[in-house]
Design a protein around this motif. Structure first.
Motif, PDB file in Angstrom:
ATOM      1  N   THR A 105      72.806 -28.115  82.136  1.00 57.48           N
ATOM      2  CA  THR A 105      73.233 -26.322  82.473  1.00 57.48           C
ATOM      3  C   THR A 105      74.982 -26.464  83.056  1.00 57.48           C
ATOM      4  O   THR A 105      75.464 -26.962  83.598  1.00 57.48           O
ATOM      5  N   SER A 106      75.151 -24.979  83.603  1.00 58.17           N
ATOM      6  CA  SER A 106      76.151 -24.505  83.494  1.00 58.17           C
ATOM      7  C   SER A 106      76.629 -25.174  85.124  1.00 58.17           C
ATOM      8  O   SER A 106      77.630 -25.347  85.838  1.00 58.17           O
ATOM      9  N   THR A 107      75.960 -25.320  86.123  1.00 60.28           N
ATOM     10  CA  THR A 107      75.651 -25.780  86.987  1.00 60.28           C
ATOM     11  C   THR A 107      75.529 -27.011  87.668  1.00 60.28           C
ATOM     12  O   THR A 107      75.715 -28.019  88.328  1.00 60.28           O
ATOM     13  N   GLY A 108      75.398 -27.824  86.345  1.00 65.18           N
ATOM     14  CA  GLY A 108      75.286 -29.393  86.229  1.00 65.18           C
ATOM     15  C   GLY A 108      74.027 -29.863  86.216  1.00 65.18           C
ATOM     16  O   GLY A 108      74.342 -31.122  86.619  1.00 65.18           O
ATOM     17  N   GLN A 109      73.082 -28.993  86.688  1.00 62.30           N
ATOM     18  CA  GLN A 109      71.613 -30.142  86.984  1.00 62.30           C
ATOM     19  C   GLN A 109      71.387 -30.442  85.118  1.00 62.30           C
ATOM     20  O   GLN A 109      71.505 -29.886  83.775  1.00 62.30           O
ATOM     21  N   THR A 121      73.646 -32.258  75.048  1.00 68.36           N
ATOM     22  CA  THR A 121      74.356 -31.548  75.486  1.00 68.36           C
ATOM     23  C   THR A 121      75.014 -31.838  77.290  1.00 68.36           C
ATOM     24  O   THR A 121      74.106 -31.781  77.757  1.00 68.36           O
ATOM     25  N   VAL A 122      76.201 -31.146  77.334  1.00 71.94           N
ATOM     26  CA  VAL A 122      76.729 -31.691  78.695  1.00 71.94           C
ATOM     27  C   VAL A 122      77.118 -29.855  78.699  1.00 71.94           C
ATOM     28  O   VAL A 122      77.421 -28.927  78.443  1.00 71.94           O
ATOM     29  N   GLY A 153      76.156 -24.588  77.208  1.00 71.03           N
ATOM     30  CA  GLY A 153      76.139 -26.108  76.830  1.00 71.03           C
ATOM     31  C   GLY A 153      77.028 -26.303  75.742  1.00 71.03           C
ATOM     32  O   GLY A 153      77.412 -25.646  74.327  1.00 71.03           O
ATOM     33  N   LYS A 154      77.465 -28.344  75.426  1.00 70.27           N
ATOM     34  CA  LYS A 154      78.695 -28.536  74.385  1.00 70.27           C
ATOM     35  C   LYS A 154      77.819 -29.673  74.159  1.00 70.27           C
ATOM     36  O   LYS A 154      77.671 -30.331  74.960  1.00 70.27           O
ATOM     37  N   LYS A 169      85.470 -19.761  62.182  1.00 73.44           N
ATOM     38  CA  LYS A 169      85.782 -19.162  62.794  1.00 73.44           C
ATOM     39  C   LYS A 169      84.744 -19.619  64.466  1.00 73.44           C
ATOM     40  O   LYS A 169      83.092 -19.573  63.907  1.00 73.44           O
ATOM     41  N   GLY A 170      84.608 -19.355  64.862  1.00 73.80           N
ATOM     42  CA  GLY A 170      83.805 -19.435  66.158  1.00 73.80           C
ATOM     43  C   GLY A 170      84.210 -20.568  67.049  1.00 73.80           C
ATOM     44  O   GLY A 170      85.018 -21.807  66.780  1.00 73.80           O
ATOM     45  N   TYR A 171      83.215 -21.569  68.023  1.00 70.24           N
ATOM     46  CA  TYR A 171      83.099 -22.325  68.448  1.00 70.24           C
ATOM     47  C   TYR A 171      82.516 -23.267  68.094  1.00 70.24           C
ATOM     48  O   TYR A 171      82.291 -24.527  67.702  1.00 70.24           O
ATOM     49  N   GLY A 172      80.523 -23.216  68.042  1.00 66.26           N
ATOM     50  CA  GLY A 172      80.016 -24.059  67.106  1.00 66.26           C
ATOM     51  C   GLY A 172      79.269 -24.984  68.787  1.00 66.26           C
ATOM     52  O   GLY A 172      79.600 -25.199  69.081  1.00 66.26           O
ATOM     53  N   ASN A 173      78.881 -26.372  68.029  1.00 67.01           N
ATOM     54  CA  ASN A 173      78.098 -27.094  69.083  1.00 67.01           C
ATOM     55  C   ASN A 173      79.298 -27.418  69.973  1.00 67.01           C
ATOM     56  O   ASN A 173      78.707 -27.337  71.008  1.00 67.01           O
ATOM     57  N   SER A 174      80.318 -27.865  69.793  1.00 68.17           N
ATOM     58  CA  SER A 174      81.354 -27.980  71.542  1.00 68.17           C
ATOM     59  C   SER A 174      82.542 -27.594  71.601  1.00 68.17           C
ATOM     60  O   SER A 174      83.536 -27.089  72.424  1.00 68.17           O
ATOM     61  N   GLY A 175      82.643 -26.831  70.044  1.00 65.91           N
ATOM     62  CA  GLY A 175      84.506 -25.518  70.111  1.00 65.91           C
ATOM     63  C   GLY A 175      84.976 -27.208  70.087  1.00 65.91           C
ATOM     64  O   GLY A 175      86.262 -26.879  70.143  1.00 65.91           O
ATOM     65  N   GLU A 176      84.806 -28.958  69.333  1.00 63.02           N
ATOM     66  CA  GLU A 176      85.960 -29.372  70.083  1.00 63.02           C
ATOM     67  C   GLU A 176      86.039 -29.683  68.311  1.00 63.02           C
ATOM     68  O   GLU A 176      87.091 -30.141  68.200  1.00 63.02           O
TER      69      GLU A 176
END
Ligand code: GLN
Length: 245
Positions: A105-109, A121-122, A153-154, A169-176
């Motif tokens: 999660t966004s809080t690292g859980q 997913t991180v 999530g990435k 155009k856009g991020y997708g799975n990870s933006g990488e």
């Protein structure tokens, strides 16, 4: 011919009206004369999931994902039997993440996933939000896709899974890595809300055909008049590609 659709956790995973994907599948199958049933399946409902032709799971906030993750673990063998048997599974965003090995999660859980998709997913500090346009190849034909994403999530892919589309155009799975979503056998995961299938009717038809071919390999859906959707999509696609990012 019958088409059985199971809608997983409609009460918990429906962040951006992802239930619209169920409606599109149902309608486009009915317009071809199919007898379609839709069952809502949530905590406490224990049907055999391999009996369904298509299963759809929407997106959700981290909190709801935690509730669903616990219930999903109890269904692990059931869902795996369905995926291995060719049931088409469409998992959107939060639902997509939970089919992987783990989701942070966004809080690292760290929440354990089902491991059906070879992804993990991180949590990212920055949310990935906005329109997404990309290209997807189906049976050698290239299609433009449009949708909307909103996730922290990435997601990173392992060797057993293919990306669903290339991001223009856009991020997708990870933006990488400029890829979005995944496909692994009959299981599709994507970050595209939208709802996805309303904006990309060709994908809806592909999923229905895949599902029906579990029982009759010769199935070929008759074409519907999608001129309105396609012309709108092409205009929107062009505008999004040309928009200043
Ligand atoms: N839109 C969603 O389903 C969000 C999924 C997950 N809670 C994330 O933020 O990445």
């Amino acid at each position: 011919m019958q088409l059985k659709i199971g809608h997983l956790y409609p009460d918990l995973l429906d962040l951006y009206s992802d239930r619209g994907n169920v409606i599109i599948l149902q309608k486009r199958a009915q317009w071809r004369g199919l007898d379609v049933t839709v069952d809502q399946i949530s905590v406490g409902h224990e049907p055999r999931l391999a009996d369904y032709d298509i299963l759809v799971m929407g997106g959700g906030m981290d909190r709801e994902q935690g509730i669903v993750a616990k219930d999903l673990q109890k269904r692990s063998a059931n869902i795996r039997e369905a995926a291995d048997g060719g049931t088409v599974i469409l998992a959107i965003c939060g639902g997509y993440q939970l089919l992987g090995h783990s989701f942070e999660t966004s809080t690292g859980q760290r929440i354990p996933g089902l491991g059906i998709l070879d992804i993990h997913t991180v949590g990212a500090k920055m949310r990935m939000v906005g329109n997404v346009v990309g290209e997807m190849e189906i049976d050698g034909i290239k299609h433009n896709l449009i949708g909307y994403e909103n996730h922290s999530g990435k997601t990173f892919l392992g060797p057993d899974v293919q990306p669903m589309m290339r991001v223009v155009k856009g991020y997708g799975n990870s933006g990488e890595d400029k890829f979005e979503g995944v496909r692994q056998g009959s299981v599709f995961g994507t970050y595209l809300h939208g709802p996805l299938l309303a904006k990309n009717p060709f994908l809806a038809d592909h999923l229905v055909e895949l599902a029906l071919r579990r029982r009759d390999l010769s199935v070929q859906l008759e074409q519907l008049n999608d001129d309105l959707e396609c012309s709108t999509n092409e205009k929107l696609y062009k505008r999004l590609v040309e928009a200043k990012s």
